[in-house]
Design an enzyme around this catalytic site. Sequence first.
Site, PDB file in Angstrom:
ATOM      1  N   GLY A  50       0.837  -1.195   0.000  1.00 22.17           N
ATOM      2  CA  GLY A  50       0.000   0.000   0.000  1.00 22.17           C
ATOM      3  C   GLY A  50       0.869   1.239   0.000  1.00 22.17           C
ATOM      4  O   GLY A  50       1.921   1.277   0.644  1.00 22.17           O
ATOM      5  N   HIS A  96     -18.204   5.224   4.091  1.00 20.83           N
ATOM      6  CA  HIS A  96     -17.095   6.111   3.835  1.00 20.83           C
ATOM      7  C   HIS A  96     -15.776   5.595   4.389  1.00 20.83           C
ATOM      8  O   HIS A  96     -14.729   5.725   3.775  1.00 20.83           O
ATOM      9  CB  HIS A  96     -17.429   7.460   4.469  1.00 20.83           C
ATOM     10  CG  HIS A  96     -16.325   8.439   4.445  1.00 20.83           C
ATOM     11  ND1 HIS A  96     -15.716   8.816   3.271  1.00 20.83           N
ATOM     12  CD2 HIS A  96     -15.693   9.118   5.430  1.00 20.83           C
ATOM     13  CE1 HIS A  96     -14.766   9.696   3.550  1.00 20.83           C
ATOM     14  NE2 HIS A  96     -14.720   9.879   4.840  1.00 20.83           N
ATOM     15  N   GLU A 111      -5.769   2.935   7.972  1.00 27.22           N
ATOM     16  CA  GLU A 111      -7.150   2.458   8.067  1.00 27.22           C
ATOM     17  C   GLU A 111      -7.214   0.937   8.183  1.00 27.22           C
ATOM     18  O   GLU A 111      -8.197   0.379   8.680  1.00 27.22           O
ATOM     19  CB  GLU A 111      -7.950   2.932   6.837  1.00 27.22           C
ATOM     20  CG  GLU A 111      -9.449   2.672   6.936  1.00 27.22           C
ATOM     21  CD  GLU A 111     -10.238   3.179   5.718  1.00 27.22           C
ATOM     22  OE1 GLU A 111      -9.648   3.853   4.861  1.00 27.22           O
ATOM     23  OE2 GLU A 111     -11.446   2.890   5.651  1.00 27.22           O
ATOM     24  N   ARG A 141     -20.343  12.419  12.839  1.00 27.04           N
ATOM     25  CA  ARG A 141     -20.836  11.790  11.621  1.00 27.04           C
ATOM     26  C   ARG A 141     -21.938  10.765  11.863  1.00 27.04           C
ATOM     27  O   ARG A 141     -22.931  10.736  11.147  1.00 27.04           O
ATOM     28  CB  ARG A 141     -19.669  11.106  10.908  1.00 27.04           C
ATOM     29  CG  ARG A 141     -18.712  12.120  10.374  1.00 27.04           C
ATOM     30  CD  ARG A 141     -17.532  11.482   9.725  1.00 27.04           C
ATOM     31  NE  ARG A 141     -16.743  12.545   9.095  1.00 27.04           N
ATOM     32  CZ  ARG A 141     -15.587  12.363   8.498  1.00 27.04           C
ATOM     33  NH1 ARG A 141     -15.062  11.158   8.431  1.00 27.04           N
ATOM     34  NH2 ARG A 141     -14.948  13.364   7.954  1.00 27.04           N
ATOM     35  N   HIS A 156     -20.859   8.258   6.187  1.00 27.91           N
ATOM     36  CA  HIS A 156     -20.604   9.693   6.144  1.00 27.91           C
ATOM     37  C   HIS A 156     -21.885  10.441   5.798  1.00 27.91           C
ATOM     38  O   HIS A 156     -22.581  10.088   4.857  1.00 27.91           O
ATOM     39  CB  HIS A 156     -19.530   9.984   5.100  1.00 27.91           C
ATOM     40  CG  HIS A 156     -18.937  11.339   5.222  1.00 27.91           C
ATOM     41  ND1 HIS A 156     -19.644  12.471   4.910  1.00 27.91           N
ATOM     42  CD2 HIS A 156     -17.721  11.755   5.646  1.00 27.91           C
ATOM     43  CE1 HIS A 156     -18.869  13.524   5.138  1.00 27.91           C
ATOM     44  NE2 HIS A 156     -17.704  13.117   5.577  1.00 27.91           N
ATOM     45  N   ARG A 209     -15.129   7.468  13.729  1.00 27.31           N
ATOM     46  CA  ARG A 209     -13.959   8.327  13.541  1.00 27.31           C
ATOM     47  C   ARG A 209     -14.404   9.774  13.376  1.00 27.31           C
ATOM     48  O   ARG A 209     -15.380  10.058  12.688  1.00 27.31           O
ATOM     49  CB  ARG A 209     -13.181   7.889  12.305  1.00 27.31           C
ATOM     50  CG  ARG A 209     -11.969   8.761  12.023  1.00 27.31           C
ATOM     51  CD  ARG A 209     -11.162   8.249  10.843  1.00 27.31           C
ATOM     52  NE  ARG A 209     -11.888   8.302   9.582  1.00 27.31           N
ATOM     53  CZ  ARG A 209     -12.146   9.420   8.912  1.00 27.31           C
ATOM     54  NH1 ARG A 209     -11.775  10.599   9.396  1.00 27.31           N
ATOM     55  NH2 ARG A 209     -12.796   9.391   7.767  1.00 27.31           N
ATOM     56  N   LEU A 238      -1.358   7.296   2.505  1.00 26.73           N
ATOM     57  CA  LEU A 238      -0.693   8.099   3.524  1.00 26.73           C
ATOM     58  C   LEU A 238       0.087   7.234   4.499  1.00 26.73           C
ATOM     59  O   LEU A 238       1.212   7.564   4.862  1.00 26.73           O
ATOM     60  CB  LEU A 238      -1.719   8.946   4.276  1.00 26.73           C
ATOM     61  CG  LEU A 238      -2.269  10.125   3.488  1.00 26.73           C
ATOM     62  CD1 LEU A 238      -3.300  10.872   4.317  1.00 26.73           C
ATOM     63  CD2 LEU A 238      -1.151  11.066   3.076  1.00 26.73           C
ATOM     64  N   ALA A 239      -0.490   6.124   4.928  1.00 27.05           N
ATOM     65  CA  ALA A 239       0.206   5.276   5.894  1.00 27.05           C
ATOM     66  C   ALA A 239       1.372   4.549   5.221  1.00 27.05           C
ATOM     67  O   ALA A 239       2.519   4.649   5.665  1.00 27.05           O
ATOM     68  CB  ALA A 239      -0.771   4.289   6.528  1.00 27.05           C
ATOM     69  N   GLY A 240       1.090   3.824   4.156  1.00 25.02           N
ATOM     70  CA  GLY A 240       2.125   3.023   3.503  1.00 25.02           C
ATOM     71  C   GLY A 240       3.210   3.874   2.883  1.00 25.02           C
ATOM     72  O   GLY A 240       4.407   3.580   3.016  1.00 25.02           O
TER      73      GLY A 240
END
Lengths: 251, 641
Positions: free
Chosen positions: B42, B403, B427, B332, B268, B437, B45-47
């Site tokens: 991945g 979402h 995630e 949400r 969402h 979240r 953003l994380a990976g």
Amino acid sequence: MNFKLRVWRQKTGAAKGKLADYPANDVSPDTSFLEMLDLVNDRLIEGGEEPIAFESDCREGICGTCCLTINGEAHGPDHPGAACQLYMRRFKEGETITVEPFRAKPFRFVKDLVVNRSALDRIVQAGGFVSARSGSAPEANSIPVPKQNADRAMEAAACIGCGACAAACPNASAMLFTSAKVSHLALLPQGDPERTNRVLNMVSVMDEEGFGNCTNTYECEAVCPAEISASFIAKLNREYAVATLRKKLGG
Amino acid sequence: MIGTLESRIPSGPLDKKWSSYKDHARLVSPANRRKLDVIVVGSGLAGGSAAATLGEQGYNVKCFCFQDSPRRAHSIAAQGGINAAKNYQNDGDSVFRLFYDTIKGGDFRSREANVYRLAEVSNSIIDQCVEQGVPFAREYGGLLANRSFGGAQVSRTFYARGQTGQQLLLGCYQALCRQIAAGTVKMFPHTEMLDVVLVDGHAKGIITRNLETGDIHAHASDAVVLATGGYGNVFYLSTNARGSNVTATYRAYRKGALFANPCYTQIHPTCIPVSGQHQSKLTLMSESLRNDGRVWVPNKQGDTRSPEQIPEEERDYYLERKYPSFGNLAPRDISSRSAKEACDDGRGVGPGGRGVFLDFADAINRLGETTIRERYGNLFDIYEKITGEDAYNRPMRIYPAVHYTMGGLWVDYNLMSNVPGLHVIGEANFSDHGANRLGASALMQGLADGYFVLPYTLPTYLAGQIGKRPTVDHPEFHKAETGVRERISKMIGVNGTRSVDSFHRELGLLLWDKCGMARNAAGLREALRKIPEIRGRFWREVRVPGSGEEFNQSLERAGRVADYLEFAELMCTDALERDESCGGHFREEHQTPDGEALRDDVNFASAFAWEFQGNGTIAPPKLHREPLEFETLELAQRSYK
């Protein structure tokens, strides 16, 4: 609504390709162009035929995956916007719609409407970054950036990397793409220390990859889904000239 | 068999845990880092941030993504912003307050220690991103601007127009590009992970398929990091990108990694309503719109008048009415459920009555159209493209859509699953958001994990692994590779009559109905009966044209949908077992007299981590509970009134 599609079919880069005709009938005007292709594919599969290969991901115009040339225009007639943001209400009842992949020599052909655009990644790898190791950054507000520069940088940074600029250009030039990244980083103080080598290296890789030169036809700007202004190409040229001079002077 | 779950939370006071962890954690010397290979699956953003940072530190990183470029990961579509406890607005924000809001927003179903750490590193993320050249919005004085965002009473959200995810991802992609050029990261785009390989119980590699050529490859490593995002597409219609899938985490689950809280899905509140059967995905309108838009429906049922013809006194601004202190900014889950209630009550607007108005008329009168255009121009443009309506002149129509998924693979404080060596970030893990979240927290968590947490916790595992990397000649690699090939042949071999998507749509409709915004035991039991039927038909009737040795999108999707067809059962099992309401998990049997989620802290203040035992009714998954201990906060009934 009903349409007649003429779609580029080609199994591999080595194989011969041709335009094939498919009907796209009973399509709601609220269907997106890609959803219309989904529908055609579902029918092809159920009829025992091979579906049309085309790529998409976010389907909201930001990931830059879809790369269709529709009726001769990169991303189709509804500018600004990516092909995934194009809706069938934009076409006339009964219209013939021609669909081809983005074509530019540096985009390696994969299948049907799919091409590989890793050449663009390699341009960024040549210097489209700020060398800031994780954890080494100063306090974010320690360097104020005038709002107009930050806004202008954002306009350039909005590029989605789809490659429509190169596909639309008669010279397959990637100047708009490259200029967007060079300008984004040159407009910010954080990008300043590396600006000389950045522009020289990125332009050099752009040339090596086989992208052509800019001859000011502005097709790139016309098709850009992120509305990147061609004035950034002027900025790229200035950056390049200054950098070349600096290098010559040993700076 | 798995014994008790060890969360490995450091001892000591909450605000000292992370610094004391860092002071004492095992390190790997620079000379040894060169000898260690890390696989990151991945590139979001994380990976992306993990791969770039680990590369900077000197590890040999292999990073994989199914997209044709790492810049296209779905993080790119996040609109609204990223939270941090900078308190630049001088409005009373602090690390503790961000921590408190996140725990409360998650309805007290997340770990205190993990969330506190998240809040602690949030400020470093902003510093890092600014230094990378992320063009955050700024004020005229040149300093960073903030806005308030769903569920928060302070302005702590940093943003880059409505394209914050894009800009953060490009910052992280550029850092990744730098490492690719430096040779510390080898990137494998258009490559999908199809299995994880365990050697002596440790994750030591993966099996991949090159999507362009169909080549199946085995890759060995010293550790595996999964950063493969959420499973929202199990519902077919969601705001996730088309390619987002559960395969990597589900395959890891089948290999023994525990899957935690799969029933926690976030619906969402502000998405463009479904317009017809052809629809392939739903489009989110950033909830930053709720800062200036007012949500309402007509007072009267079945009111089909055009919105401007409905006078003020005949409108129900239901969020402002029900939640006076938070109003349109209510979290949400609450906003989504309120929209559903209004529509179930027959007061919905637009085609099919599944929509509510989001009205900017007041904001335009107060601030002028130019300001609204500056703040949300691109969102209004997206809305017009999709619906053909101009939201400057008539209210938007919105409706909730799937979402984000808070559930994910179970991880300890080190972000390592119960399988040694298998780390899960972003995630894809379950750790920080509890049952719901808060807005602008996904970007924060992804980057926190990748830039600032994993780079400290991964060495504690790697330090003991030097010289232990197997080669791909190990029998376990052969076994996994054979399994992958057999599954592909099996899918192609069915040669039925129905497309993969038709099964996906069928599954999605069932789940949206029975395991969506509201759930009940009877509905969940019905879903659990029907999912195996759909799965059975899939394996008898699906048609996957072409072969495995070429670019074959039907085959890619078939593999992902086959996994969804098993995963859906796990999700419903979890939803049935969690016999309480909390956050995004609303069990109709458990609500307060005024319809709010009613938690049961005595029986359910725990994470549910499921162990694979074979498939479906033959061997139901085994439940492990990790009790959530609240040492700092009092468990309180969430109230946004």
